[in-house]
Structure formats: C-alpha cells, structure tokens
Design an enzyme around this catalytic site. Structure first.
Site, PDB file in Angstrom:
ATOM      1  N   GLY A 160     -24.072   2.337 -27.485  1.00 21.45           N
ATOM      2  CA  GLY A 160     -23.458   3.675 -29.262  1.00 21.45           C
ATOM      3  C   GLY A 160     -23.065   4.603 -28.326  1.00 21.45           C
ATOM      4  O   GLY A 160     -23.316   5.116 -27.458  1.00 21.45           O
TER       5      GLY A 160
ATOM      6  N   HIS B 184     -30.908   4.885 -33.543  1.00 21.76           N
ATOM      7  CA  HIS B 184     -30.821   6.207 -32.266  1.00 21.76           C
ATOM      8  C   HIS B 184     -29.342   7.106 -32.964  1.00 21.76           C
ATOM      9  O   HIS B 184     -30.188   8.076 -33.105  1.00 21.76           O
ATOM     10  CB  HIS B 184     -30.881   5.011 -31.017  1.00 21.76           C
ATOM     11  CG  HIS B 184     -30.720   5.713 -29.905  1.00 21.76           C
ATOM     12  ND1 HIS B 184     -31.275   6.176 -29.166  1.00 21.76           N
ATOM     13  CD2 HIS B 184     -29.792   6.638 -30.138  1.00 21.76           C
ATOM     14  CE1 HIS B 184     -30.881   7.731 -27.946  1.00 21.76           C
ATOM     15  NE2 HIS B 184     -29.880   7.237 -28.853  1.00 21.76           N
TER      16      HIS B 184
END
Length: 187
Positions: free
Chosen positions: A59, A149
């Site tokens: 990510g 996150h």
C-alpha cells in the site's frame, strides 16, 4: 481496473517517486481532496504503483511520496499478476466493526520497523476509482488493515502513532535510525 492504469508488477532500479520518511513534515499534513479525476491523476497512480512495487510495499498513500492528495494505491497480492491493484480516490470510512484485531504492521516510510497495531476488524469505505466512478466496499483481514493504515496517512497519521508501548516503540525506532520525537501519540 482499466487498461489505462495497468502496469507491470515489477521492481524498478529507479522508481519514479521518492519516498518520505518518519520525521519528514509532509507525512503530517492532511491531504487535500481531488476535485477531478483526469489523466494527470491516473499518471500519478501509475507512478505510485511503480514506486510501491519497487519498494516491496502492499500500500502507498500519496503523502508518502510528497503529493498532498487523497489518493491511495493498494495491492495485497503484488506477486499475482492477475490481481489488479485497488485505487482509492477521496476515500471516506463509512463504518467500522466493533470487533478489534491486532496484527503486525510496517510502513514504507518507516523501513524495518514492524509492530502490532489494534484496529477494527472490518471497515466499510466510499471512494472514487481511477475513472472517477463512485464505489463502496467492505474489507477485512489484510486488505481492511491496509486501507485503514493508508487512510491514516491521508490524515497525517503514521502507524507508530497508534503504539502504546513506548519502551518497545523507542527501542524499535532507534534500532532503525528513527526518533521517538517524530511520533505523535494517538490515545
């Protein structure tokens, strides 16, 4: 995913974007909404994906590469060429589960540091895709954790801000050349 965003999942010697690290103030800014999804945004998406794959990430949020926009790319299966990455533009958390779960997290902006973080087990989000189409999605496990996150990054939060064990955190950060002073604890 559209063909215009498709890129090869490979490591580049010189990724197109430069990562920013814990202590850099760009990581603490609140990202701005994207008014229009156009070719410029899709080009940033391509560059972010190339940078993420080159650094072995799953990510990446735009603020991590110095771009102050609400833009996230995620690929929980970077070794699977048939699994398209997820592009989240202007993501908003609609709902989180009451159930919490703890798991190890790491971050491309804090290399080498891995610590357990407690987050909601499931999250429901609304966002626009790379073509500007509105979407909603529910996610849990690694994808749900990754979304939460990366969305933290859009709000100037890094995962170490969520660690309550300061002794462990201080030790882990100093072993990897980071300062506890860069942490902004979230109670």
């Amino acid at each position: 995913m559209s063909a215009e965003i498709a890129i090869e999942k490979k490591k580049l010697t010189n990724p197109p974007l430069e990562l920013h690290y814990l202590g850099d103030r760009v990581l603490r800014q609140t990202a701005k909404r994207i008014a229009r999804v156009d070719e410029n945004i899709r080009q940033i998406v391509r560059q972010m994906l190339q940078t993420m794959y080159s650094k072995d990430g799953v990510g990446l949020a735009a603020p991590q590469v110095g771009i102050n926009k609400q833009l996230i790319v995620i690929d929980c299966e970077p070794d699977n060429s048939t699994n398209p990455p997820l592009v989240l533009i202007n993501p908003v958390i609609k709902q989180v589960s009451k159930e919490l779960t703890s798991a190890q997290e790491g971050c491309l902006s804090i290399p080498g540091v891995y610590m357990s973080v407690t987050r909601p087990e499931e999250v429901e989000i609304a966002y626009k895709d790379e073509n500007g189409c509105p979407k909603t999605s529910k996610a849990r496990d690694l994808l749900g954790r990754c979304i939460q996150h990366e969305m933290d990054h859009l709000n100037g939060i890094v995962f170490v801000d969520r660690i309550n064990n300061f002794l462990s955190l201080t030790q882990e950060l100093s072993e990897h050349g980071f300062s506890i002073q860069a942490v902004k604890h979230i109670p």
